[in-house]
Design a protein around this motif. Structure first.
Motif, mmCIF file in Angstrom:
data_model
loop_
_atom_site.group_PDB
_atom_site.id
_atom_site.type_symbol
_atom_site.label_atom_id
_atom_site.label_comp_id
_atom_site.label_asym_id
_atom_site.label_seq_id
_atom_site.Cartn_x
_atom_site.Cartn_y
_atom_site.Cartn_z
ATOM 1 N N ARG A 1 -10.243 14.138 1.071
ATOM 2 C CA ARG A 1 -10.776 12.787 0.905
ATOM 3 C C ARG A 1 -11.005 12.597 -0.587
ATOM 4 N NH1 ARG A 1 -15.822 12.199 4.778
ATOM 5 N NH2 ARG A 1 -15.816 10.034 4.048
ATOM 6 N N VAL A 2 -11.095 11.345 -1.020
ATOM 7 C CA VAL A 2 -11.218 11.084 -2.460
ATOM 8 C C VAL A 2 -12.218 9.961 -2.720
ATOM 9 C CG1 VAL A 2 -9.190 9.536 -2.406
ATOM 10 C CG2 VAL A 2 -9.954 10.493 -4.585
ATOM 11 N N TRP A 3 -13.062 10.211 -3.725
ATOM 12 C CA TRP A 3 -13.921 9.149 -4.266
ATOM 13 C C TRP A 3 -13.329 8.776 -5.614
ATOM 14 C CZ3 TRP A 3 -17.846 6.250 -2.329
ATOM 15 C CH2 TRP A 3 -18.515 5.432 -3.233
ATOM 16 N N GLU A 4 -12.756 7.581 -5.728
ATOM 17 C CA GLU A 4 -12.041 7.196 -6.936
ATOM 18 C C GLU A 4 -12.952 6.549 -7.974
ATOM 19 O OE1 GLU A 4 -8.456 5.101 -7.142
ATOM 20 O OE2 GLU A 4 -7.563 6.060 -5.384
ATOM 21 N N ARG A 5 -12.725 6.915 -9.219
ATOM 22 C CA ARG A 5 -13.363 6.218 -10.342
ATOM 23 C C ARG A 5 -13.013 4.734 -10.225
ATOM 24 N NH1 ARG A 5 -11.312 7.625 -16.366
ATOM 25 N NH2 ARG A 5 -9.336 7.021 -15.391
ATOM 26 N N GLY A 6 -14.026 3.898 -10.175
ATOM 27 C CA GLY A 6 -13.804 2.456 -10.222
ATOM 28 C C GLY A 6 -13.430 1.796 -8.914
ATOM 29 N N SER A 7 -13.208 2.584 -7.847
ATOM 30 C CA SER A 7 -12.836 1.962 -6.567
ATOM 31 C C SER A 7 -13.569 2.533 -5.369
ATOM 32 C CB SER A 7 -11.314 2.090 -6.340
ATOM 33 O OG SER A 7 -10.615 1.271 -7.274
ATOM 34 N N CYS B 1 -4.866 8.860 -2.616
ATOM 35 C CA CYS B 1 -4.786 8.851 -4.081
ATOM 36 C C CYS B 1 -3.634 9.765 -4.476
ATOM 37 C CB CYS B 1 -6.113 9.337 -4.674
ATOM 38 S SG CYS B 1 -6.141 9.310 -6.480
ATOM 39 N N GLY B 2 -2.582 9.184 -5.033
ATOM 40 C CA GLY B 2 -1.388 9.976 -5.339
ATOM 41 C C GLY B 2 -1.611 10.964 -6.467
ATOM 42 N N THR B 3 -2.215 10.490 -7.553
ATOM 43 C CA THR B 3 -2.513 11.407 -8.660
ATOM 44 C C THR B 3 -3.515 12.458 -8.195
ATOM 45 O OG1 THR B 3 -4.172 9.796 -9.412
ATOM 46 C CG2 THR B 3 -2.021 9.816 -10.559
ATOM 47 N N HIS C 1 0.838 -1.210 0.000
ATOM 48 C CA HIS C 1 0.000 0.000 0.000
ATOM 49 C C HIS C 1 0.863 1.248 0.000
ATOM 50 C CE1 HIS C 1 0.534 1.472 4.178
ATOM 51 N NE2 HIS C 1 0.650 0.199 4.500
ATOM 52 N N GLY C 2 0.308 2.293 -0.544
ATOM 53 C CA GLY C 2 0.894 3.630 -0.469
ATOM 54 C C GLY C 2 -0.029 4.457 0.416
ATOM 55 N N ILE C 3 0.394 4.732 1.610
ATOM 56 C CA ILE C 3 -0.430 5.398 2.664
ATOM 57 C C ILE C 3 -1.885 4.928 2.606
ATOM 58 C CG2 ILE C 3 1.046 7.378 3.081
ATOM 59 C CD1 ILE C 3 -0.725 9.060 1.255
ATOM 60 N N GLY C 4 -2.044 3.621 2.637
ATOM 61 C CA GLY C 4 -3.375 3.040 2.795
ATOM 62 C C GLY C 4 -4.121 2.771 1.498
ATOM 63 N N ASN C 5 -3.588 3.233 0.386
ATOM 64 C CA ASN C 5 -4.190 2.941 -0.943
ATOM 65 C C ASN C 5 -3.567 1.630 -1.390
ATOM 66 O OD1 ASN C 5 -3.996 4.652 -4.158
ATOM 67 N ND2 ASN C 5 -5.595 3.310 -3.397
ATOM 68 N N ASP C 6 -4.334 0.543 -1.154
ATOM 69 C CA ASP C 6 -3.736 -0.790 -1.218
ATOM 70 C C ASP C 6 -4.087 -1.527 -2.507
ATOM 71 O OD1 ASP C 6 -6.453 -0.936 -0.414
ATOM 72 O OD2 ASP C 6 -6.125 -2.847 0.603
ATOM 73 N N TYR C 7 -3.103 -2.178 -3.058
ATOM 74 C CA TYR C 7 -3.288 -2.945 -4.292
ATOM 75 C C TYR C 7 -2.624 -4.311 -4.156
ATOM 76 C CZ TYR C 7 -4.756 1.446 -6.456
ATOM 77 O OH TYR C 7 -5.426 2.620 -6.754
ATOM 78 N N VAL C 8 -3.079 -5.251 -4.990
ATOM 79 C CA VAL C 8 -2.414 -6.545 -5.136
ATOM 80 C C VAL C 8 -1.455 -6.418 -6.313
ATOM 81 C CG1 VAL C 8 -2.752 -8.965 -5.782
ATOM 82 C CG2 VAL C 8 -4.333 -7.864 -4.162
ATOM 83 N N TYR C 9 -0.175 -6.751 -6.066
ATOM 84 C CA TYR C 9 0.860 -6.595 -7.097
ATOM 85 C C TYR C 9 1.269 -7.967 -7.612
ATOM 86 C CZ TYR C 9 1.143 -1.743 -5.647
ATOM 87 O OH TYR C 9 0.821 -0.422 -5.380
#
Ligand SMILES: N[C@H](CCC[C@H](N)C(=O)O)C(=O)O
Length: 277
Positions: free
Chosen positions: A208-214, A220-222, A7-15
């Motif tokens: 805070r962020v509401w992400e497209r698709g998630s 959210c870095g971008t 994760h990047g500060i809690g924005n977690d992905y499977v790599y």
């Protein structure tokens, strides 16, 4: 199939290291692994692939299976993975993405990457290239009707589309109620990631962020880059901003002379695992 949860500060992905693993249907796999009850649990899937044009390639998918063009928290984790897992010994690397090649500087402590600085490239402000359908060429704090309310929106692309909205007391925002209306708004033909921002002072904002698709993610870095650009354009902050997100802080610097945005932040390995693909 082997994977690494990061994760990047809690924005977690499977790599998934696609130099060793083969992924047939990444969109389907992202939906499966992202499920926080029947899967691994994540904001999406990130594939680390070989590249002809750069040291590596990053391919990113949201939890709903849609493909994103760029992932700021994700690319820092890709950098950490390729160094810590021995795919490179370089501390300056390039990663190709759907929004072009990004250049990263790695800080190594005790043999492992602790911090990553990413040249996120140039912000795109032309509405048609975000893309956003609007009556003006650029959208800097312009009114947009969203679900019976009117919001002042600043639109920025960092290789993916962002709508930045300013408000107080973001902790009280019922983001799950309003986020989907922005995400699917007809003004954004390819959807949009939406950041809700409270300016603390000329060097610090929280968002805070509401992400497209998630949906809502912890970071959210971008999005943080888009927020910093919007804050400078609206005269709220200096060119260097600490962006405080639910999962942690990012340092964003918009070099106005070069018109390049730099993002600095950590990347974390949670665990390695194996899943039936
Ligand atoms: N979380 C990512 C952004 C994902 C963007 C994705 N939701 C899309 O554009 O579809 C980040 O750290 O930049």
């Amino acid at each position: 199939m082997r994977f690494t949860k990061m994760h990047g500060i809690g924005n977690d992905y499977v790599y998934v290291n696609c130099l060793e693993e083969n992924v047939e249907n990444p969109s389907e796999l992202s939906i499966k692994v992202s499920d926080r009850h029947f899967g691994i649990g994540s904001d999406g899937l990130i594939l680390i692939k070989p590249s002809e044009k750069a040291d590596f390639e990053m391919e990113m998918y949201n939890a709903d299976g849609s493909q994103g063009a760029m992932c700021g928290n994700g690319i820092r984790c890709v950098a950490k993975y390729v160094y810590d897992y021995g795919l490179t010994d370089k501390t300056s690397i390039s990663v190709d993405t759907k929004s072009g090649i990004k250049y990263l500087e790695l800080t190594v402590e005790n043999g492992k990457v602790s911090l990553v600085k990413v040249n996120m490239g140039q912000p795109e402000l032309e509405a048609a290239k975000i893309p956003m359908i609007y009556k003006k060429e650029k959208v800097i704090s312009q009114p947009l009707g969203v679900n019976d309310d009117v919001y002042e929106v600043t639109a920025v692309s960092m290789g993916n589309p962002h709508a930045v909205v300013y408000m107080d007391e973001i902790e009280k925002l019922e983001i799950e109620k309003i986020g989907p209306y922005f995400e699917k708004h007809p003004a954004f033909p390819e959807g949009v990631n939406t950041e809700f921002v409270h300016v603390i002072d000329e060097n610090t904002v929280e968002m805070r962020v509401w992400e497209r698709g998630s949906g809502e993610t912890l970071a959210c870095g971008t999005g943080a880059c888009a927020v910093a650009v919007a804050c400078v354009l609206n005269g709220y902050t200096n060119d260097e901003v600490t962006v405080k997100l639910l999962g942690g802080d990012l340092k964003i610097f918009w070099d106005r002379k070069e018109n390049l945005v730099y993002m600095t932040g950590p990347a974390t390995v949670v665990f390695d695992g194996v899943i039936e693909a």
